[in-house]
Structures are given as C-alpha cells and as structure tokens.
Design a protein around this motif. Structure first.
Motif, mmCIF file in Angstrom:
data_model
loop_
_atom_site.group_PDB
_atom_site.id
_atom_site.type_symbol
_atom_site.label_atom_id
_atom_site.label_comp_id
_atom_site.label_asym_id
_atom_site.label_seq_id
_atom_site.Cartn_x
_atom_site.Cartn_y
_atom_site.Cartn_z
ATOM 1 N N SER A 25 3.511 1.031 -2.840
ATOM 2 C CA SER A 25 2.822 2.285 -3.156
ATOM 3 C C SER A 25 1.320 2.107 -3.363
ATOM 4 N N TYR A 26 0.832 0.879 -3.393
ATOM 5 C CA TYR A 26 -0.576 0.652 -3.710
ATOM 6 C C TYR A 26 -1.536 1.348 -2.731
ATOM 7 N N PRO A 27 -1.295 1.314 -1.409
ATOM 8 C CA PRO A 27 -2.193 2.046 -0.498
ATOM 9 C C PRO A 27 -2.275 3.540 -0.823
ATOM 10 N N ALA A 28 -1.164 4.125 -1.278
ATOM 11 C CA ALA A 28 -1.184 5.542 -1.651
ATOM 12 C C ALA A 28 -2.060 5.754 -2.880
ATOM 13 N N PHE A 29 -2.043 4.807 -3.802
ATOM 14 C CA PHE A 29 -2.926 4.886 -4.967
ATOM 15 C C PHE A 29 -4.387 4.821 -4.539
ATOM 16 N N GLN A 30 -4.686 3.966 -3.587
ATOM 17 C CA GLN A 30 -6.061 3.860 -3.102
ATOM 18 C C GLN A 30 -6.516 5.168 -2.461
#
Length: 271
Positions: free
Chosen positions: A244-249
C-alpha cells in the motif's frame, strides 16, 4: 516600398491570427454556467446534486457542463466511498493555471508567464492564528498527513489539528514513514483522536478528507467554513504495508497539492 510591404505582412498576420479558434480553456471557462461551476469547485469538492442546488440549474444541464469540463481536463471525478452511486467533482487547479498561461501566450508571446506551482512562502501572520481541523474516519492516515503538511507548509502560522469519526488504535506505519522519509516530519508519537473531543474548540475551517466522515462530522461553534476533499484511503490499497505504500505516496502528493492551493486562501482571509 519596403515599409509598405512590411506593414502588409503584419496586417495579414494579424488577420490570420484573429481567424484562429480561441484556446480550449477560454472556450470552456467563458461559458457562464461552466464558470460558475469552476468557481464553486474552488471552494470544495461537491456532488452533482449539491452543485445543482448551488447553481440553481437542472441536473441534466449541470451534468452536461461538468462532462465538458472533465473532457477538458479541468475537473476530475471520484466515486464516493460513502455511497458508490455518487461521485465527487474536484477542480484541477494546477491544470487550470497551466491552461490559463497557455491561453495568454496564444494571444501574444509577451503574455507568456511561468505557471509553475507556487513555491514562495505565504504570509499567514494575523492577530489570531487561523484554526483548521482535518477530519477523516480513522485519523490514522489522511487527516494526520494533512495536519502535518499544513503545519509544515505554513511554518507554524496556522493552528491545525486532525481527528477521526471512528479513530484507529494507532497511526498507520506508512503515514509515519512517508512523512519522515519524504518531508522530514516526525509524527511517530502522535495518537489518533476522536472528533468529538474537538467540539469545544473554535475553528475557521473544518476540512473533511473522507466521504464517510463528511456525513457524520459534527457542527462546531463559530460557523467555520466547511470544505470537503474527497480522497482515497491509501490503507485499503494492499494486503501489506509494503503493497500500500505507493498509494500513500500518491495520497500525500494529492494532499500536499491541495494544501499548496489552500495557503493563499488562508492568507487572503486573514484580518
């Protein structure tokens, strides 16, 4: 004779230029109803039925002109997380700035201006600091990111806090990591708060970042300006924190852009 020839060429160039179609932004924004839609969307994200009420025109007409603005790239729409049959419309201010600059340059090269996003500080000094509350459901990702970024971008000149309608036990680790790694902001010690704990405080702006939280956000004294930013919850993007980290970015980038657009509004509203 040479001067006469040069004058003729200039006249032909002006006539040819005047026969060119107006730039797309001018054609889109010049229509009175579309201009009203753009103006309303500078204030908040709205659903079609809300825009119908604000504009005072039939829904089919409002929907038609919203579609033209979407096709022109000036407006985007996201499906509501509260009611999947609804969509929220959002004004793409960076795209509007770019299109406006291109339109000016099309009229005359001397009108060309750099339309890069504002990077200079905005003066928010005032006798009483402006108060902003960000609200989402869990107060674990979107609203604490917005709180941290506004405090960071405003240089401490805004009293900002965040809360949730159904707070999670802790901040999402990706929110903590992203703010630390990408912005140098440490919120590791922060804990989610319930929005009910904020009801005794006065705010100038209450900004909801979650479609569900918008529906249950309480009223506050002093009639603060209510604004809605319809943002995707990055915590739902993957089965793991890594996934999910890219979505957080992406969500943080969206929030940072909106905050950059909010700062001049806060500065203009100061006494």
């Amino acid at each position: 004779m040479g001067l006469l020839h040069q004058s003729c060429l200039m006249y032909i160039a002006v006539v040819a230029s005047s026969n060119q179609a107006a730039p797309a932004f001018v054609r889109l924004a010049a229509h009175p109803l579309r201009w009203r839609l753009l103006t309303e969307l500078t204030r908040s994200d709205y659903r079609v039925r809300e825009l119908v009420t604000l504009i005072g025109e039939p829904q089919n007409l409002v929907s038609y002109h919203l579609r033209l603005l979407r096709d022109g790239g000036l407006v985007t729409a996201t499906r509501s997380s509260f009611d999947g049959r609804d969509s929220y419309y959002h004004l793409e201010l960076d795209r509007c700035a770019s299109a406006l600059a291109e339109s000016a340059a099309a009229l005359h090269p001397a009108l060309h201006r750099d339309h890069a996003p504002r990077t200079t500080p905005v003066d928010l000094r005032r006798s009483a600091p402006v108060g902003v509350l960000f609200v989402c459901t869990g107060n674990g990702a979107r609203s604490p990111i917005a709180e941290a970024l506004l405090r960071h971008r405003a240089g401490g000149q805004v009293e900002v806090v965040s809360a949730g309608s159904w707070p999670r036990p802790r901040l999402h680790p990706n929110a903590v990591r992203l703010l630390r790694d990408d912005f140098g902001i440490d919120i590791a010690s922060q804990r989610p708060r319930h929005v009910d704990t904020m009801t005794g405080r006065r705010f100038d702006y209450v900004i909801s970042l979650c479609d569900k939280a918008r529906e249950v956000c309480p009223d506050f004294s002093g009639e603060p300006r209510r604004v809605h930013w319809s943002l995707f919850d990055p915590a739902t993007a993957g089965d793991t924190d890594h996934a999910s980290y890219p979505a957080f970015q992406q969500t943080a980038a969206d929030i940072d852009t909106r905050i950059r657009h909010l700062l001049p509004v806060l500065a203009a509203a100061r006494p």
